[in-house]
Motif scaffolding. Sequence first.
Motif, PDB file in Angstrom:
ATOM      1  N   ASP A 157      -5.831  -9.756  10.779  1.00  0.00           N
ATOM      2  CA  ASP A 157      -4.530 -10.203  10.293  1.00  0.00           C
ATOM      3  C   ASP A 157      -4.083  -9.305   9.144  1.00  0.00           C
ATOM      4  O   ASP A 157      -4.662  -9.334   8.064  1.00  0.00           O
ATOM      5  N   ILE A 158      -3.059  -8.491   9.398  1.00  0.00           N
ATOM      6  CA  ILE A 158      -2.469  -7.690   8.325  1.00  0.00           C
ATOM      7  C   ILE A 158      -1.007  -8.100   8.123  1.00  0.00           C
ATOM      8  O   ILE A 158      -0.209  -7.351   7.566  1.00  0.00           O
ATOM      9  N   SER A 159      -0.680  -9.297   8.563  1.00  0.00           N
ATOM     10  CA  SER A 159       0.699  -9.787   8.456  1.00  0.00           C
ATOM     11  C   SER A 159       1.156  -9.784   6.997  1.00  0.00           C
ATOM     12  O   SER A 159       0.357  -9.963   6.074  1.00  0.00           O
ATOM     13  N   ASN A 160       2.450  -9.540   6.823  1.00  0.00           N
ATOM     14  CA  ASN A 160       3.108  -9.558   5.520  1.00  0.00           C
ATOM     15  C   ASN A 160       2.651  -8.463   4.560  1.00  0.00           C
ATOM     16  O   ASN A 160       3.051  -8.463   3.404  1.00  0.00           O
ATOM     17  N   ALA A 161       1.813  -7.539   5.006  1.00  0.00           N
ATOM     18  CA  ALA A 161       1.437  -6.393   4.166  1.00  0.00           C
ATOM     19  C   ALA A 161       2.517  -5.329   4.307  1.00  0.00           C
ATOM     20  O   ALA A 161       3.279  -5.300   5.276  1.00  0.00           O
ATOM     21  N   SER A 162       2.579  -4.446   3.324  1.00  0.00           N
ATOM     22  CA  SER A 162       3.574  -3.383   3.335  1.00  0.00           C
ATOM     23  C   SER A 162       2.873  -2.037   3.171  1.00  0.00           C
ATOM     24  O   SER A 162       2.035  -1.875   2.275  1.00  0.00           O
ATOM     25  N   PHE A 163       3.204  -1.083   4.063  1.00  0.00           N
ATOM     26  CA  PHE A 163       2.592   0.243   4.029  1.00  0.00           C
ATOM     27  C   PHE A 163       3.690   1.286   3.884  1.00  0.00           C
ATOM     28  O   PHE A 163       4.565   1.393   4.741  1.00  0.00           O
ATOM     29  N   LEU A 164       3.663   2.048   2.805  1.00  0.00           N
ATOM     30  CA  LEU A 164       4.640   3.097   2.556  1.00  0.00           C
ATOM     31  C   LEU A 164       3.916   4.429   2.423  1.00  0.00           C
ATOM     32  O   LEU A 164       2.992   4.562   1.604  1.00  0.00           O
ATOM     33  N   GLU A 165       4.304   5.380   3.245  1.00  0.00           N
ATOM     34  CA  GLU A 165       3.711   6.723   3.246  1.00  0.00           C
ATOM     35  C   GLU A 165       2.191   6.654   3.377  1.00  0.00           C
ATOM     36  O   GLU A 165       1.453   7.350   2.667  1.00  0.00           O
ATOM     37  N   CYS A 166       1.726   5.816   4.282  1.00  0.00           N
ATOM     38  CA  CYS A 166       0.290   5.664   4.528  1.00  0.00           C
ATOM     39  C   CYS A 166      -0.088   6.355   5.829  1.00  0.00           C
ATOM     40  O   CYS A 166       0.762   6.631   6.679  1.00  0.00           O
ATOM     41  N   GLU A 167      -1.381   6.610   5.988  1.00  0.00           N
ATOM     42  CA  GLU A 167      -1.889   7.226   7.199  1.00  0.00           C
ATOM     43  C   GLU A 167      -3.076   6.419   7.709  1.00  0.00           C
ATOM     44  O   GLU A 167      -3.961   6.042   6.937  1.00  0.00           O
ATOM     45  N   PHE A 168      -3.052   6.153   9.015  1.00  0.00           N
ATOM     46  CA  PHE A 168      -4.157   5.483   9.689  1.00  0.00           C
ATOM     47  C   PHE A 168      -4.791   6.506  10.621  1.00  0.00           C
ATOM     48  O   PHE A 168      -4.115   7.048  11.502  1.00  0.00           O
ATOM     49  N   ILE A 169      -6.080   6.774  10.417  1.00  0.00           N
ATOM     50  CA  ILE A 169      -6.782   7.787  11.207  1.00  0.00           C
ATOM     51  C   ILE A 169      -7.975   7.140  11.894  1.00  0.00           C
ATOM     52  O   ILE A 169      -8.837   6.544  11.227  1.00  0.00           O
ATOM     53  N   ASP A 170      -8.034   7.275  13.218  1.00  0.00           N
ATOM     54  CA  ASP A 170      -9.165   6.787  14.000  1.00  0.00           C
ATOM     55  C   ASP A 170      -9.467   5.307  13.726  1.00  0.00           C
ATOM     56  O   ASP A 170     -10.624   4.913  13.581  1.00  0.00           O
ATOM     57  N   CYS A 171      -8.415   4.509  13.644  1.00  0.00           N
ATOM     58  CA  CYS A 171      -8.571   3.069  13.393  1.00  0.00           C
ATOM     59  C   CYS A 171      -8.368   2.287  14.691  1.00  0.00           C
ATOM     60  O   CYS A 171      -7.644   2.712  15.585  1.00  0.00           O
ATOM     61  N   TYR A 197       0.854  -1.178   0.000  1.00  0.00           N
ATOM     62  CA  TYR A 197       0.000   0.000   0.000  1.00  0.00           C
ATOM     63  C   TYR A 197       0.896   1.235   0.000  1.00  0.00           C
ATOM     64  O   TYR A 197       1.717   1.411   0.903  1.00  0.00           O
ATOM     65  N   ASP A 198       0.748   2.076  -1.013  1.00  0.00           N
ATOM     66  CA  ASP A 198       1.578   3.264  -1.149  1.00  0.00           C
ATOM     67  C   ASP A 198       0.684   4.505  -1.140  1.00  0.00           C
ATOM     68  O   ASP A 198      -0.246   4.617  -1.949  1.00  0.00           O
ATOM     69  N   ASN A 199       0.968   5.412  -0.207  1.00  0.00           N
ATOM     70  CA  ASN A 199       0.227   6.676  -0.102  1.00  0.00           C
ATOM     71  C   ASN A 199      -1.280   6.445   0.049  1.00  0.00           C
ATOM     72  O   ASN A 199      -2.091   7.146  -0.562  1.00  0.00           O
ATOM     73  N   CYS A 200      -1.649   5.461   0.843  1.00  0.00           N
ATOM     74  CA  CYS A 200      -3.063   5.165   1.098  1.00  0.00           C
ATOM     75  C   CYS A 200      -3.454   5.694   2.474  1.00  0.00           C
ATOM     76  O   CYS A 200      -2.621   5.861   3.357  1.00  0.00           O
ATOM     77  N   THR A 201      -4.748   5.939   2.636  1.00  0.00           N
ATOM     78  CA  THR A 201      -5.285   6.425   3.902  1.00  0.00           C
ATOM     79  C   THR A 201      -6.371   5.465   4.367  1.00  0.00           C
ATOM     80  O   THR A 201      -7.242   5.075   3.577  1.00  0.00           O
ATOM     81  N   PHE A 202      -6.289   5.102   5.654  1.00  0.00           N
ATOM     82  CA  PHE A 202      -7.288   4.234   6.272  1.00  0.00           C
ATOM     83  C   PHE A 202      -7.986   5.063   7.338  1.00  0.00           C
ATOM     84  O   PHE A 202      -7.337   5.518   8.290  1.00  0.00           O
ATOM     85  N   VAL A 203      -9.296   5.275   7.184  1.00  0.00           N
ATOM     86  CA  VAL A 203     -10.053   6.129   8.094  1.00  0.00           C
ATOM     87  C   VAL A 203     -11.139   5.309   8.778  1.00  0.00           C
ATOM     88  O   VAL A 203     -11.964   4.679   8.102  1.00  0.00           O
TER      89      VAL A 203
END
Length: 191
Positions: free
Chosen positions: A40-54, A26-32
């Motif tokens: 289970d989010i194992s083995n996922a990759s997050f680059l320049e992502c934002e998690f808000i109120d999760c 996941y590149d430049n993604c936002t999770f709101v």
Amino acid sequence: MNLPFISDQTFTQKDYTSTRLQKAEYDNCTFVNCNFEQGDISNASFLECEFIDCNMSNANVTHCTFNAVTFNDCKMLGVDVSRCNTMLMDFSCDNCVLDYANFSGLNLKGFVFSNCQMKHSDFTDAILQYVKFQDCILSNAIFEHTDLQHSDFTSAKDFLINPAKNSMKGAKFSKHTLDGLLRHFQLDIKP
């Protein structure tokens, strides 16, 4: 193994407690307002992502990559960050609840935790050089054989650190927080 590449997307109010988040980069993604609790989010990759109120409480983050990621207003109870991929690990937390999180053995040099509640979190054997704990509550957090050189505790609250068991050269404290360093010596400190 090449993971699918997902870029510049926003995920809002998704529930990943029973349905797994797709294993991807996941590149430049936002999770709101997404729920990952015990997911289970194992083995996922997050680059320049934002998690808000999760809610990421007790999520499986084994081999997960967090690079240039921000967590804002997230609930992350019991997350075992020590199981994440440490290569290029870089994240910051603002106004998050990280109680019972495990950071043991990690190199978090220069990380910033701001307005976070980190009760009972484990920093055993971690490298926390230049880490800022701005207005963080650290009640019962574990600091054993931790490298705290040049870390900033000037506005941290309720921590208890034994200077004899941690590297602390250049660490910053305010006069109002010194009791968190001296309590181990059973001194009678008057206001």
